[in-house]
Motif scaffolding. Structure first.
Motif, PDB file in Angstrom:
ATOM      1  N   HIS A 197      -1.512  -0.020  -4.089  1.00  0.00           N
ATOM      2  CA  HIS A 197      -2.170   1.220  -3.645  1.00  0.00           C
ATOM      3  C   HIS A 197      -3.669   0.806  -2.922  1.00  0.00           C
ATOM      4  O   HIS A 197      -4.216  -0.195  -3.823  1.00  0.00           O
ATOM      5  CB  HIS A 197      -2.554   1.915  -4.897  1.00  0.00           C
ATOM      6  N   SER A 198      -4.030   1.507  -2.150  1.00  0.00           N
ATOM      7  CA  SER A 198      -5.129   1.372  -1.497  1.00  0.00           C
ATOM      8  C   SER A 198      -6.619   1.746  -2.552  1.00  0.00           C
ATOM      9  O   SER A 198      -6.464   2.626  -3.152  1.00  0.00           O
ATOM     10  CB  SER A 198      -5.448   2.152  -0.340  1.00  0.00           C
ATOM     11  N   GLN A 199      -7.241   0.784  -2.713  1.00  0.00           N
ATOM     12  CA  GLN A 199      -8.526   1.016  -3.534  1.00  0.00           C
ATOM     13  C   GLN A 199      -9.421   2.051  -3.208  1.00  0.00           C
ATOM     14  O   GLN A 199     -10.028   2.605  -3.947  1.00  0.00           O
ATOM     15  CB  GLN A 199      -8.999  -0.409  -3.567  1.00  0.00           C
ATOM     16  N   VAL A 220      -0.636  -9.873  -3.573  1.00  0.00           N
ATOM     17  CA  VAL A 220      -0.577  -8.606  -2.788  1.00  0.00           C
ATOM     18  C   VAL A 220      -0.385  -8.660  -1.346  1.00  0.00           C
ATOM     19  O   VAL A 220      -1.318  -9.433  -0.591  1.00  0.00           O
ATOM     20  CB  VAL A 220      -2.084  -7.520  -3.107  1.00  0.00           C
ATOM     21  N   VAL A 221       0.521  -8.297  -0.754  1.00  0.00           N
ATOM     22  CA  VAL A 221       1.105  -8.626   0.560  1.00  0.00           C
ATOM     23  C   VAL A 221       0.862  -7.262   1.530  1.00  0.00           C
ATOM     24  O   VAL A 221       0.802  -7.460   2.684  1.00  0.00           O
ATOM     25  CB  VAL A 221       2.353  -8.995   0.679  1.00  0.00           C
ATOM     26  N   HIS A 222       0.882  -6.234   0.941  1.00  0.00           N
ATOM     27  CA  HIS A 222       0.448  -4.866   1.746  1.00  0.00           C
ATOM     28  C   HIS A 222      -0.114  -3.872   0.729  1.00  0.00           C
ATOM     29  O   HIS A 222      -0.016  -3.858  -0.254  1.00  0.00           O
ATOM     30  CB  HIS A 222       1.882  -4.300   1.945  1.00  0.00           C
ATOM     31  N   ILE A 227       2.831   6.780  -1.587  1.00  0.00           N
ATOM     32  CA  ILE A 227       4.112   6.324  -2.217  1.00  0.00           C
ATOM     33  C   ILE A 227       5.255   6.422  -1.241  1.00  0.00           C
ATOM     34  O   ILE A 227       6.062   5.127  -1.574  1.00  0.00           O
ATOM     35  CB  ILE A 227       4.333   7.421  -3.606  1.00  0.00           C
ATOM     36  N   LEU A 228       5.596   7.343  -0.511  1.00  0.00           N
ATOM     37  CA  LEU A 228       6.803   7.187   0.334  1.00  0.00           C
ATOM     38  C   LEU A 228       6.580   5.850   1.130  1.00  0.00           C
ATOM     39  O   LEU A 228       7.543   5.456   1.252  1.00  0.00           O
ATOM     40  CB  LEU A 228       6.770   8.389   1.371  1.00  0.00           C
ATOM     41  N   THR A 229       5.604   5.637   1.859  1.00  0.00           N
ATOM     42  CA  THR A 229       5.416   4.401   2.720  1.00  0.00           C
ATOM     43  C   THR A 229       5.668   3.052   1.745  1.00  0.00           C
ATOM     44  O   THR A 229       6.323   2.213   2.147  1.00  0.00           O
ATOM     45  CB  THR A 229       3.775   4.079   3.188  1.00  0.00           C
ATOM     46  N   MET A 230       5.259   3.167   0.563  1.00  0.00           N
ATOM     47  CA  MET A 230       5.400   2.014  -0.534  1.00  0.00           C
ATOM     48  C   MET A 230       7.060   1.864  -0.512  1.00  0.00           C
ATOM     49  O   MET A 230       7.620   0.769  -0.592  1.00  0.00           O
ATOM     50  CB  MET A 230       4.913   2.153  -1.989  1.00  0.00           C
ATOM     51  N   LEU A 231       7.765   2.821  -0.932  1.00  0.00           N
ATOM     52  CA  LEU A 231       9.277   2.846  -1.038  1.00  0.00           C
ATOM     53  C   LEU A 231       9.808   2.313   0.277  1.00  0.00           C
ATOM     54  O   LEU A 231      10.757   1.496   0.309  1.00  0.00           O
ATOM     55  CB  LEU A 231       9.751   4.127  -1.454  1.00  0.00           C
TER      56      LEU A 231
END
Length: 295
Positions: A197-199, A220-222, A227-231
């Motif tokens: 998650h973006s800080q 951490v690579v991304h 959350i949708l982008t994460m998935l």
């Protein structure tokens, strides 16, 4: 000089009765004052509205057009007090609702359905914002209500815990972690690429994960905010991600979810948030509705 409601009522009565005497009796007045009302109205409008002689009264084309508007204006004027009362009571008006993207996974729809059912005349405008943006908008009176993550300034805002859920690990389908017969521990992630998650833009989830799952930040690579982008990144086998349990409702293909060992069983919180000093009556009614329906 503007026309008056009495003049409009006089015109409507004469147009419907087509007789000054009957129209005057209907309005509980004598005929001469009614005739003067119509004359003043015609002078104000700048057009003859009625053709009259000793035997008959009829509307001119201008009168027919003006009659439609007169009826509309009278209807609005008669409805205005009731509308004002309904707005004052909060049963009618506008409610500006902010929400985080993750709160749309089930919770937002339930709240909207309940508000629409019990307050059908309250218009709800929706604004998707991260918590930081919602807090600023609420403080500036640009929002009335928010679905946001803690913490909040208790002097400025009131809130109620709306929903609590577990934190899960999203992994690519058939990932080795799906074969564990226990919750994933931090040690299990030592070699896993992490989607984080973006800080700045997802501070709540960033702080939550960092406080509960000791991790090597170099894994951490991304870093993303939604959350949708994460998935979707997980589905592309770019790494694993920490997501709330409600993310399972999205049903993204090629993504599996495994339990995560956390000090608190359901650490993810969603709060209903509103300013302590609001002048919007619809907010009070909405809060009463939601408090009655919230578990």
């Amino acid at each position: 000089m503007a026309y008056t409601l009495e003049q409009l009522r006089g015109l409507v009565a004469v147009a419907e009765e087509l007789h000054f005497g009957r129209a005057a009796a209907r309005l509980r007045m004598t005929q001469p004052p009614l005739s003067r009302q119509i004359q003043k109205l015609e002078a104000t409008v700048g057009a003859r509205l009625l053709d009259r002689d000793n035997r008959r009264v009829s509307l001119t084309p201008a009168g027919e057009a003006f009659l439609r508007e007169a009826r509309r204006i009278l209807a609005l004027a008669e409805a205005a007090p009731e509308i004002a009362q309904r707005v004052s009571s909060g049963s009618r008006g506008l409610l500006r609702l902010g929400f985080t993207a993750a709160s749309t996974f089930g919770i937002l729809g339930q709240l909207l359905n309940e508000l629409e059912r019990q307050l059908p005349e309250v218009q709800i405008d929706l604004f998707e914002m991260v918590t930081r943006e919602q807090v600023a908008a609420l403080a500036n009176d640009d929002l009335d209500l928010g679905l946001a993550r803690p913490p909040f300034d208790a002097e400025l805002f009131d809130s109620v815990l709306l929903h609590r859920e577990a934190l899960l690990l999203a992994v690519p389908v058939n990932h080795p972690l799906t074969t564990l017969e226990r919750a994933v521990e931090p040690a299990d992630l030592a070699t896993e690429p992490l989607i984080f998650h973006s800080q700045q833009k997802a501070r709540y989830f960033y702080d939550l994960v960092v406080s509960m799952v000791p991790l090597a930040q170099e894994r951490v690579v991304h870093t993303v905010s939604q959350i949708l982008t994460m998935l979707w990144l997980v589905a592309a086998r770019r790494g694993v991600a920490f997501v709330p349990a409600s993310a399972t409702l999205l049903r993204i293909p090629d993504v599996a979810f495994v339990p995560l060992a956390t000090p608190v069983a359901e650490p993810v919180e969603l709060h209903l948030l509103w300013p302590r000093h609001s002048r919007n009556p619809a907010l009070g009614r909405a809060l009463r509705v939601l408090r009655e329906t919230m578990p």
